[in-house]
Motif scaffolding. Structure first.
Motif, PDB file in Angstrom:
ATOM      1  N   ALA A  93      -0.007   0.789   2.913  1.00 42.69           N
ATOM      2  CA  ALA A  93      -0.278   1.941   1.652  1.00 42.69           C
ATOM      3  C   ALA A  93       1.182   1.916   0.870  1.00 42.69           C
ATOM      4  O   ALA A  93       0.903   1.369  -0.813  1.00 42.69           O
ATOM      5  CB  ALA A  93      -0.876   2.853   2.106  1.00 42.69           C
ATOM      6  N   GLY A 113       1.914  -1.792  -0.257  1.00 45.21           N
ATOM      7  CA  GLY A 113       1.255  -2.673  -1.205  1.00 45.21           C
ATOM      8  C   GLY A 113       1.266  -2.345  -2.562  1.00 45.21           C
ATOM      9  O   GLY A 113       1.101  -2.625  -3.171  1.00 45.21           O
ATOM     10  N   SER A 114       1.562  -0.729  -2.956  1.00 40.77           N
ATOM     11  CA  SER A 114       1.862  -0.020  -4.070  1.00 40.77           C
ATOM     12  C   SER A 114       3.162  -0.440  -4.743  1.00 40.77           C
ATOM     13  O   SER A 114       2.461  -0.278  -6.093  1.00 40.77           O
ATOM     14  CB  SER A 114       2.474   1.353  -3.637  1.00 40.77           C
ATOM     15  N   GLY A 138      -4.538  -0.562   5.236  1.00 44.90           N
ATOM     16  CA  GLY A 138      -3.854  -0.093   4.047  1.00 44.90           C
ATOM     17  C   GLY A 138      -2.903  -1.379   2.796  1.00 44.90           C
ATOM     18  O   GLY A 138      -2.682  -0.742   1.718  1.00 44.90           O
ATOM     19  N   SER A 141      -4.497  -0.481  -1.062  1.00 44.66           N
ATOM     20  CA  SER A 141      -2.763  -0.557  -1.936  1.00 44.66           C
ATOM     21  C   SER A 141      -2.783  -2.117  -2.705  1.00 44.66           C
ATOM     22  O   SER A 141      -2.299  -2.027  -3.962  1.00 44.66           O
ATOM     23  CB  SER A 141      -2.253  -0.086  -1.446  1.00 44.66           C
ATOM     24  N   SER A 184      -2.398  -2.516  -6.796  1.00 43.42           N
ATOM     25  CA  SER A 184      -1.295  -2.856  -7.918  1.00 43.42           C
ATOM     26  C   SER A 184      -1.124  -4.218  -8.650  1.00 43.42           C
ATOM     27  O   SER A 184      -0.744  -4.421  -9.375  1.00 43.42           O
ATOM     28  CB  SER A 184      -0.376  -2.662  -6.552  1.00 43.42           C
TER      29      SER A 184
END
Length: 553
Positions: free
Chosen positions: A330, A333-334, A432, A436, A440
């Motif tokens: 996550a 991924g952000s 995750g 994310s 994004s």
């Protein structure tokens, strides 16, 4: 003739001994611990130093001109860049020295913390769990000797690392990496390491199990890193001041050389260590402060099977890695949405992304990050695959195998959990990363692409398990060599893409044969080949275990 019999005078009752030297035998235990760790600690220290030195040298290659450093400073100034590196103040004058402090302290501090935690748990809770501590305590060894010795060894290891940084980094001849800054850079790492060693002196008091004590201390390291990242990336730095890693970064080595924040590390370390010593007097040897949960008087049907029993032994580690990899995915991924802006001016990384391919920079960057995520999953499968070796050396395997349980079923159950658990943690990491990353990028389709990219590495994890079981089956004393697989995969699979290692080096790793989704097209041939190799290695390892003698106690 008469004889007389003298009646001996009754001995005065002895009074209970009060007091005594609680630290008796500490020096001997320190020497013994250093003897046991004569290979382990030097490897840790040299690996941390060489990794830092190589990174510093690569900075000279990646960013030779002031313009290049200004461009990367602009890229690192985004919230995502600051979360991955450190506070913004380093960017004001982005020399090689400030770059080293900015990008390395937050990362290497975590590794130093892991080293320190493992030293403490190895020489305290593990000694109690194997009953060696009770045996030694029956001799002239004080109540606090084990804990004091473990803490002393951890402090010595951290000071040795700090001294190596202070003496060797200035000798690299890198502009901006001076002696004063290197001394503080080393002190930062030592201070953080000693803090987490002191934290471990507390966690080992709560649980009767080594893995539980290590897990709690590592969770504290994770929380410290998250607080640091959240504080550095947000508008307020207050959260960073709640983290020892944040304190170390705010000494600003090679920039301001401010030693004052390290006083907070000293205060916290002293407080935690004192708490650990006090709590150790509140429990029995081999027990923990947290009461053991009473189990059912009758085992469940699942627990009575080899697979169910193996899953019960592995569940804590499996849950920990699953949650950790989900959060790690996550976090990466952000920043997918900012990947193009962050990396557009870094020529070497751009070259690596171009070689990977992909329709967008986000896809190429996701493929590169997937290697890091997979290496962490490989750490789990190596630990899980080597659990039978731990059971054997601890003497717990012998009574189990003395029953009707066959060797193949016993080891096979652990391997099934390792392989299935490795696939599960990959799936969670992909979820995750996908959730994310899709948010994004604003592209819902990326969710399943990233999940598939993660699960595609499962056959490579199975090969890693196969290597571990071959070593366990045929060369049990060399089982720890299995750790070479994830380490090598990280060096050639991640760093090798940036440093342009030759292709044959990547081909030596099972992870180098996995299609780099989502940047590449899926190819099923290498996946099938890796699966067959894994099956062959597992068969070979089991055959070796059936033929060798069991280590007994």
């Amino acid at each position: 003739m008469s004889t007389s019999t003298a009646t001996p005078a009754a001995e005065a009752p002895t009074r209970p001994v009060t007091g005594g030297n609680a630290l008796a035998g500490t020096g001997t235990l320190i020497r013994f611990a250093l003897r046991r760790d004569r290979v382990r600690l030097p490897v840790w220290i040299l690996a941390l130093f060489l990794g830092t030195a190589m990174t510093a040298q690569n900075f000279k290659t990646l960013y030779p001109d002031a313009e290049d450093r200004a461009n990367i400073a602009d890229s690192m100034g985004s919230p995502a860049g600051l979360a991955l590196s450190g506070p913004r103040h380093y960017l004001d004058d982005y020399t090689f020295g400030s770059m080293l402090g900015h990008q390395m302290i937050g990362f290497t501090a975590v590794l130093v913390g892991l080293m320190s935690v493992l030293v403490i748990t190895r020489h305290t809770r593990a000694e109690e769990e194997t009953n060696r501590a009770e045996l030694l305590r029956s001799t002239v060894v004080g109540r606090h000797a084990h804990l004091a010795a473990a803490l002393s060894v951890a402090v010595l290891a951290n000071l040795a690392l700090a001294l190596l940084f202070a003496l060797a980094l200035p000798g690299l001849g890198i502009d901006g990496v001076d002696a004063a800054g290197s001394l503080l850079f080393g002190a930062d790492h030592a201070a953080v390491g000693i803090v987490f060693a002191a934290v471990a002196t507390v966690t080992v008091q709560f649980t009767a199990h080594t893995r539980g004590a290590s897990g709690m201390a590592m969770a504290v390291i994770g929380v410290a890193y998250v607080l640091r990242a959240a504080g550095d990336s947000g508008s307020s730095s207050a959260l960073s001041w709640l983290s020892p890693i944040g304190w170390a970064q705010r000494t600003y080595p090679y920039v301001d050389d401010n030693w004052a924040p390290l006083l907070l590390c000293v205060a916290l370390a002293v407080g935690c260590a004192a708490t650990g010593f006090v709590l150790s007097t509140r429990r029995d040897v081999g027990a923990g402060l947290r009461p053991e949960k009473l189990g059912s008087p009758v085992a469940s049907d699942a627990l009575a099977t080899p697979l169910g029993f193996a899953l019960r032994l592995h569940r804590g580690m499996l849950v920990g890695f699953g949650v950790g990899l989900f959060l790690m995915g996550a976090m990466y991924g952000s920043i997918l949405g900012d990947a193009e802006d962050m990396l557009k001016d870094v020529d070497q990384i751009q070259d690596a992304l171009d070689r990977i391919g992909g329709a967008t920079i986000a896809e190429s960057f996701a493929s590169m990050v997937m290697v890091v995520i997979t290496v962490v999953a490989a750490v789990y499968v190596v630990m899980a695959a080597l659990r039978p070796r731990s059971e054997e050396t601890a003497g717990r395997a012998e009574p189990l195998l003395a029953t009707g349980l066959s060797r193949t079923h016993w080891v096979g159950a652990h391997l099934a959990v390792a392989m299935g658990g490795g696939t599960l943690v990959l799936l969670l990491a992909g979820l995750g990363f996908g959730i994310s990353g899709a948010a994004s990028l604003g592209d819902a389709g990326m969710l399943w692409e990233l999940v598939g990219a993660a699960v595609a590495y499962a056959p490579a994890l199975w090969v890693t398990v196969g290597v571990a079981v071959v070593l366990f089956g045929w060369f049990p004393g060399a089982s720890s060599v299995a750790w070479v697989v994830p380490v090598y995969a990280f060096v050639v699979g991640y760093l090798g893409q940036i440093l342009q290692f030759p292709d044959w080096m990547n081909n030596l790793s099972p992870f180098g044969h996995v299609p780099q989704l989502p940047a590449e097209e899926m190819s099923w041939t290498p996946m099938l080949s890796l699966t067959l190799v894994a099956a062959g290695l597992v068969w070979l390892g089991l055959a070796g275990f059936r033929r060798r003698d069991l280590e007994t106690k």
